[in-house]
Every structure is written in structure tokens, then in C-alpha cells.
Design an enzyme around this catalytic site. Structure first.
Site, PDB file in Angstrom:
ATOM      1  CG  PHE A  79      -1.927  -0.946   1.426  1.00 40.14           C
ATOM      2  CD1 PHE A  79      -3.173  -0.760   0.849  1.00 40.14           C
ATOM      3  CD2 PHE A  79      -1.713  -2.096   2.179  1.00 40.14           C
ATOM      4  CE1 PHE A  79      -4.179  -1.689   1.016  1.00 40.14           C
ATOM      5  CE2 PHE A  79      -2.708  -3.039   2.350  1.00 40.14           C
ATOM      6  CZ  PHE A  79      -3.947  -2.838   1.769  1.00 40.14           C
ATOM      7  CB  THR A 123      -4.941   4.224  -8.292  1.00 35.95           C
ATOM      8  OG1 THR A 123      -5.927   5.172  -8.675  1.00 35.95           O
ATOM      9  CG2 THR A 123      -3.628   4.655  -8.952  1.00 35.95           C
ATOM     10  CG  ASP A 124      -9.867   4.652 -10.628  1.00 37.29           C
ATOM     11  OD1 ASP A 124      -9.041   5.354 -10.009  1.00 37.29           O
ATOM     12  OD2 ASP A 124     -11.096   4.869 -10.588  1.00 37.29           O
TER      13      ASP A 124
HETATM   14  P1  NAD Z   1      -2.259   7.209   2.458  1.00 42.46           P
HETATM   15  O1  NAD Z   1      -1.537   8.392   1.901  1.00 42.46           O
HETATM   16  O2  NAD Z   1      -3.318   7.411   3.496  1.00 42.46           O
HETATM   17  O3  NAD Z   1      -1.203   6.176   3.084  1.00 42.46           O
HETATM   18  C1  NAD Z   1       0.032   5.913   2.519  1.00 42.46           C
HETATM   19  C2  NAD Z   1       0.930   5.305   3.603  1.00 42.46           C
HETATM   20  O4  NAD Z   1       2.207   5.014   3.020  1.00 42.46           O
HETATM   21  C3  NAD Z   1       1.182   6.252   4.791  1.00 42.46           C
HETATM   22  O5  NAD Z   1       0.975   5.574   5.989  1.00 42.46           O
HETATM   23  C4  NAD Z   1       2.650   6.659   4.607  1.00 42.46           C
HETATM   24  O6  NAD Z   1       3.298   6.951   5.824  1.00 42.46           O
HETATM   25  C5  NAD Z   1       3.226   5.436   3.919  1.00 42.46           C
HETATM   26  N1  NAD Z   1       4.449   5.718   3.161  1.00 42.46           N
HETATM   27  C6  NAD Z   1       4.654   6.754   2.294  1.00 42.46           C
HETATM   28  N2  NAD Z   1       5.904   6.692   1.797  1.00 42.46           N
HETATM   29  C7  NAD Z   1       6.490   5.583   2.340  1.00 42.46           C
HETATM   30  C8  NAD Z   1       7.765   4.971   2.184  1.00 42.46           C
HETATM   31  N3  NAD Z   1       8.705   5.492   1.373  1.00 42.46           N
HETATM   32  N4  NAD Z   1       8.022   3.837   2.878  1.00 42.46           N
HETATM   33  C9  NAD Z   1       7.082   3.306   3.716  1.00 42.46           C
HETATM   34  N5  NAD Z   1       5.866   3.844   3.897  1.00 42.46           N
HETATM   35  C10 NAD Z   1       5.568   4.970   3.216  1.00 42.46           C
HETATM   36  O7  NAD Z   1      -2.803   6.459   1.186  1.00 42.46           O
HETATM   37  P2  NAD Z   1      -4.074   5.532   0.986  1.00 42.46           P
HETATM   38  O8  NAD Z   1      -5.197   6.376   0.498  1.00 42.46           O
HETATM   39  O9  NAD Z   1      -4.257   4.664   2.166  1.00 42.46           O
HETATM   40  O10 NAD Z   1      -3.586   4.654  -0.275  1.00 42.46           O
HETATM   41  C11 NAD Z   1      -2.903   3.419  -0.071  1.00 42.46           C
HETATM   42  C12 NAD Z   1      -2.595   2.815  -1.439  1.00 42.46           C
HETATM   43  O11 NAD Z   1      -3.796   2.607  -2.154  1.00 42.46           O
HETATM   44  C13 NAD Z   1      -1.710   3.697  -2.324  1.00 42.46           C
HETATM   45  O12 NAD Z   1      -0.794   2.879  -2.985  1.00 42.46           O
HETATM   46  C14 NAD Z   1      -2.696   4.323  -3.297  1.00 42.46           C
HETATM   47  O13 NAD Z   1      -2.063   4.594  -4.540  1.00 42.46           O
HETATM   48  C15 NAD Z   1      -3.716   3.208  -3.441  1.00 42.46           C
HETATM   49  N6  NAD Z   1      -5.085   3.647  -3.784  1.00 42.46           N
HETATM   50  C16 NAD Z   1      -5.698   4.627  -3.037  1.00 42.46           C
HETATM   51  C17 NAD Z   1      -7.008   4.992  -3.351  1.00 42.46           C
HETATM   52  C18 NAD Z   1      -7.750   6.037  -2.535  1.00 42.46           C
HETATM   53  O14 NAD Z   1      -8.856   6.407  -2.903  1.00 42.46           O
HETATM   54  N7  NAD Z   1      -7.229   6.504  -1.423  1.00 42.46           N
HETATM   55  C19 NAD Z   1      -7.668   4.364  -4.417  1.00 42.46           C
HETATM   56  C20 NAD Z   1      -6.999   3.371  -5.145  1.00 42.46           C
HETATM   57  C21 NAD Z   1      -5.702   3.014  -4.799  1.00 42.46           C
END
Ligand code: NAD
Ligand code: TYD
Length: 334
Positions: A79, A123-124
Site C-alpha cells: 500500500f 489505482t484506476d
Molecule cells: P495514504 O496516503 O493514506 O497512506 C500511505 C501510507 O504510506 C502512509 O501511511 C505513509 O506513511 C506510507 N508511506 C509513504 N511513503 C512511504 C515509504 N517510502 N516507505 C514506507 N511507507 C511509506 O494512502 P491511501 O489512500 O491509504 O492509499 C494506499 C494505497 O492505495 C496507495 O498505494 C494508493 O495509490 C492506493 N489507492 C488509493 C485509493 C484512494 O482512494 N485513497 C484508491 C486506489 C488506490
């Protein structure tokens, strides 16, 4: 089974860790997170003292640390990412470091260690902009438009290459916009709920008619469980709940739910490169893996608004940066 979950203290990652452990009492999770501005240990406070969850603070791009952690891991769920489009417009560099380099470091270590499966959470947005008609399928060409989505598309291609070239049993998921508890209040829904609660204006980009396809975060976590169990290596699975809404519709729903006036809506300059519409065709994961969304939009949005109302302290601390004090207290002298 022992999982390495990266980014497990962010929004979706923390919901996943909690949800997964509830349903898999015999499994353990190593949760690696750098705790950047949006990672927050308080998101998993309820798991304090639970031996099935071990938190490690670190960077997914740190080769030595990752090689060490990967040694006895059965399955990786990635993630960790820089995830906010607007931040990627202000400064794309951290997106390349984490989303591209970080993913490659993880893939390489997973290959070397021979892990059983690598689930890459994408992600989409990698598909780019949809016109008013049609849906993204797994074969829609990648056409990312923001530095964020470009970095995620790059990571997806690396996952593909590690599967094809090195035989890594990797699967990619591409989910639509998530909402639910613990989302960092820079994203549309938690930003607008928390601003409205404080009687502050809600900044709507452009004409407010951009469309996103919304899914409750636990439905995303359930889909990931299906991919962990039954997803075929080398495949891509789109995840979505068939809930397209314009930003205006979302805004009005939030205001109505909170009993706040529509005069809080403010139209501001559009986001550069702003994608007009996303919509997911999730028939592949539904027919192949038997997953279906379980949380209807109206009910889950209501629950989500209620969560932010009931957890004012959480988002006020996040907005003020006070949760960093909690981290120092917990880990500062370890
Ligand atoms: P978020 O920003 O809330 O969480 C990201 C996490 O990654 C944080 O806890 C951060 O501290 C950690 N992080 C960042 N850089 C890092 C690194 N170098 N090493 C270790 N940890 C690190 O994001 P989210 O919304 O929970 O999204 C999680 C995943 O899901 C992402 O990959 C995102 O692309 C994907 N995604 C998100 C959505 C959405 O709507 N939020 C939709 C589809 C996919
Ligand atoms: P966001 O939550 O940033 O997700 P994404 O851009 O990754 O889809 O934004 C969702 C939609 O809401 C998007 O069309 C941009 C719009 N938006 C606003 O109108 N105002 C805001 O303050 C934010 C953060 C987003």
C-alpha cells in the site's frame, strides 16, 4: 501465514490490517511504514499489545531493511505510496522515490526471498481520463495524467516486468476512489466533512462536475482478501462499486448529512490536468474471484460522516499535526 504490509498506518492500509486480522486470527502482519505526514500510528491504536501485529518504521526504498524484513514473509501487500494528486503537482519527486523506486526495491527483495505472492495496490487513475461514456477495464491502455498517476503506472509496469522476466507471483489491483474512517483530511470527502463541521468553506475545483466512482474502504479490503486467496499471478483486477457521483453531488450529500448550508460551497480554480471522469468495470474480479461490494453508497457515506463526527479528536489532532507528539512518545526513545 506471515504478511508484510507496507503503508499499513495510512488510510486504506490501517483499515486493511484491522479487517484482515479480524478474519484471519492465526496470521501475523509485519507493518512497515515510514509514517510520513499522513501515516499515523493512532490509526491502529486498538491493536496495541496484539502480538499478531508488529510495526516497523522504515522506507520501502531502503534495500537493506527490506531484504532483512522479507526473509520469512509468505505474502506482500504493497500500500505504501505518496497518494495525493495535488501534492504531486506541487512536488513530484517524493512520488518517484516511493512509488517507483520503493516498489522496485520491494519487488526485488520479494523475488530474492521467493515470497509466495506479491499484491500491488494500484489505482484506476493509471487509465487516465474517461469521456462521458464507458468504463475502465483491465485492458484499457494506461494513460496517466498527473505525476501521482504516472508514478503509479510506472510501478504497475515494474510489477508486470518482475512477473514476466523473473517469474515473481505478482498481482496488480486497480481500485476506484475510497472513502471511510481514518482518511487523511486532504482528500475530498474527509476534507469537506471536517471543514463543514468547522463551518469553513468547501473548495470545489472548477465546475464541480468531475465524476469519481466511490467505494467504501472495507469493500476494497474485502476485494484484496479475495485477490490474496485466489488472484492469479500476472493478472490485473479492477475494483469498483458502481457508484459514480459528481463532486457537487458528494458535497451536497455531506452538507445535508451534517445539516450545514450550501453557502459553504466555494468554487476555486481548477486543478491542472484534472481528470474529468473515472468509472470502473469490475466484472472480472466479480466473476473470477466471486467478490462483490457489500456496502451501498448511501448507507456507507452516512456511516462515514458519523465516524468523523464521533472522532473529532482524531482529525483535529491530524489537522494540527499533534499526532506526531504521540509518535515521539511511543517510539522516540526506542
Ligand atoms: P495514504 O496516503 O493514506 O497512506 C500511505 C501510507 O504510506 C502512509 O501511511 C505513509 O506513511 C506510507 N508511506 C509513504 N511513503 C512511504 C515509504 N517510502 N516507505 C514506507 N511507507 C511509506 O494512502 P491511501 O489512500 O491509504 O492509499 C494506499 C494505497 O492505495 C496507495 O498505494 C494508493 O495509490 C492506493 N489507492 C488509493 C485509493 C484512494 O482512494 N485513497 C484508491 C486506489 C488506490
Ligand atoms: P481527491 O480526493 O484528491 O481524489 P483524486 O483526485 O485522486 O480522485 O479528489 C476527488 C475529486 O474531488 C477530484 O475531482 C478533485 C476534487 N476536489 C475538489 O474539488 N476540492 C478539493 O479540495 C479536493 C481535495 C478535491
Amino acid at each position: 501465514m506471515k504478511l508484510l504490509v507496507t503503508g499499513g498506518c495510512g488510510f486504506i492500509g490501517s483499515n486493511f490490517v484491522r479487517h484482515y486480522l479480524e478474519g484471519h486470527p492465526d496470521d501475523t502482519i509485519v507493518n512497515l511504514d515510514l509514517l510520513t505526514y499522513c501515516g499515523n500510528l493512532e490509526n491502529l491504536r486498538d491493536l496495541e499489545g496484539d502480538e499478531r501485529h508488529r510495526f516497523v518504521r522504515g522506507d520501502i526504498a531502503d534495500r537493506e531493511l527490506i531484504a532483512e524484513l522479507m526473509r520469512d514473509i509468505d505474502l506482500v501487500v504493497n500500500f505504501a505510496a505518496e497518494s495525493h494528486v495535488d501534492r504531486s503537482i506541487l512536488d513530484p519527486s517524493p512520488f518517484i522515490h516511493t512509488n517507483v523506486l520503493g516498489t522496485q526495491v520491494l519487488l526485488h527483495a520479494a523475488k530474492e526471498a521467493g515470497v509466495g505472492k506479491f499484491v500491488h495496490v494500484s489505482t484506476d487513475e493509471v487509465y487516465g481520463d474517461l469521456g462521458p461514456e464507458g468504463y475502465f477495464t483491465e485492458t484499457t491502455p494506461l494513460a496517466p495524467n498527473s505525476p501521482y498517476s504516472a508514478s503509479k503506472a510506472a510501478s504497475d509496469l515494474l510489477v508486470r516486468a518482475y512477473h514476466r522476466t523473473f517469474g515473481l507471483p505478482a498481482v496488480i489491483t486497480r481500485c476506484s476512489n475510497n472513502y471511510g474512517p481514518y482518511q487523511f483530511p486532504e482528500k475530498l470527502i474527509p476534507l469537506f466533512i471536517t471543514n463543514a463541521m468547522a463551518d469553513e468553506s468547501l473548495p470545489i475545483y472548477g465546475d464541480g462536475l468531475n465524476v469519481r466512482d466511490w467505494i467504501y474502504v472495507i469493500d476494497h479490503c474485502r476485494a484484496l482478501e479475495a485477490v490474496i486467496d485466489r488472484g492469479r499471478p500476472g493478472e490485473v483486477y479492477n475494483i469498483g462499486a458502481d457508484s459514480e457521483r459528481t463532486n457537487m453531488e458528494i458535497t451536497k450529500t455531506i452538507l445535508a448529512e451534517l445539516g450545514k448550508p450550501e453557502s459553504l460551497m466555494t468554487f476555486v480554480k481548477d486543478r491542472p490536468g484534472h481528470d474529468r471522469r473515472y468509472a470502473i468495470d469490475s466484472s472480472k474480479i466479480q466473476s473470477e474471484l466471486g467478490w462483490q461490494p457489500a456496502f451501498p453508497f448511501a448507507q456507507a457515506m452516512k456511516q462515514t460522516v458519523a465516524w468523523y463526527v464521533e472522532n473529532r479528536e482524531w482529525w483535529q489532532r491530524v489537522k494540527s499535526g499533534a499526532y506526531r507528539d504521540y509518535y515521539e512518545e511511543q517510539y522516540g526513545c526506542r
